[in-house]
Enzyme design. Structure first.
Site, PDB file in Angstrom:
ATOM      1  N   LYS A  96       0.805   4.616   9.372  1.00  0.00           N
ATOM      2  CA  LYS A  96       0.050   4.688   7.671  1.00  0.00           C
ATOM      3  C   LYS A  96       0.195   3.105   7.778  1.00  0.00           C
ATOM      4  CE  LYS A  96       0.705   5.278   2.760  1.00  0.00           C
ATOM      5  NZ  LYS A  96       1.319   4.155   2.201  1.00  0.00           N
ATOM      6  N   GLY A 157       3.624   3.007  -7.526  1.00  0.00           N
ATOM      7  CA  GLY A 157       4.871   3.148  -8.254  1.00  0.00           C
ATOM      8  C   GLY A 157       4.305   2.883  -9.686  1.00  0.00           C
TER       9      GLY A 157
END
Length: 257
Positions: A96, A157
């Site tokens: 990733k 987040g």
């Protein structure tokens, strides 16, 4: 089935492994989510010494596939080095790819991202790039060899949920046959259902689960929401209308003068 670089998967939820209150809670969240892929930050865990070794053992015992990431990298060189280390540790060509360009928003540096993706693909990696919903960037990432795109829906987040639904919808339309995984910014199960209803193939979560009052229960809630959103998309969702449409048929009703 979801197919990523030739691997068939039943679950459409990818789960991050950071910030859980304890390893036991992480393990239970993974089990209840029924995920088949977890993401791991090599930089964070290797810095933990013996604790990092215990973490790797826990992940192996869960029997899930590991998707290492390059979290915290700010340059092509740094990301490439981290990816190579991850391949040695986890024995996988999956990576990733994260290349952060702005410290406050954690927005990806898409210029370096494309360059790094090309370098890693040429080195045999199967790259999962964390990107924006920009269609031109997506085309360049495909040209660099990526066969999956992972657009954000909001800053990492932030828990804000999808901030640019028209942009995400356009991305789905532009790349109809490409696996698209929404990564970053999901805060609630309803957010996950929303992006799945747009036709996205999967969702990657971390903070929304790890920081919940009950991470394991939240992981299960997200799994259910993702399945529901995907099922709704496949079934054919009713498009919004500006005016009311009667749901009760009028045929056979008496007419009163």
């Amino acid at each position: 089935m979801l197919t990523l670089y030739g691997t068939e998967l039943s679950s459409r939820l990818l789960l991050g492994t950071a910030r859980y209150p304890s390893p036991a809670i992480l393990a239970e969240a993974v089990r209840r989510s029924k995920t088949e892929i977890v993401t791991v930050s090599l930089r964070r865990e290797t810095a933990g010494g013996k604790a990092g070794g215990a973490f790797f053992e826990l992940i192996r015992d869960l029997g899930v596939r590991v998707l290492p990431n390059t979290a915290g990298c700010h340059s092509v060189k740094e990301a490439a080095l981290t990816a190579k280390m991850a391949r040695e540790v986890f024995r996988t060509n999956w990576i990733k790819l994260e290349l952060i360009g702005h410290q406050d928003t954690l927005q990806p540096d898409v210029f370096q991202l494309v360059e790094a993706a090309r370098i890693l693909t040429e080195d045999g990696f199967e790259v999962f790039p964390y990107t924006t919903e920009d269609l031109v960037v997506g085309e360049h990432l495909l040209g660099a060899g990526c066969k999956v795109l992972m657009p954000w829906c909001a800053p990492i987040g932030s828990a804000m949920g999808p901030q640019n639904i028209p942009g995400l919808r356009a991305m789905r339309a532009e790349f109809p046959d490409l696996p698209l995984i929404v990564d970053a910014g999901i805060g609630r199960p309803s957010h996950a259902a929303t992006v799945m209803e747009l036709g996205f193939d999967a969702v990657l979560l971390n903070t929304a689960v790890a920081s919940a009052a009950d991470p394991a229960a939240m992981a299960e809630a997200f799994a259910n929401a993702i399945d529901a959103g995907h099922g709704g998309y496949l079934a054919g969702l009713l498009e919004p209308r500006d005016m009311a449409v009667p749901s009760t048929p009028v045929i056979g009703k008496g007419v009163f003068a």
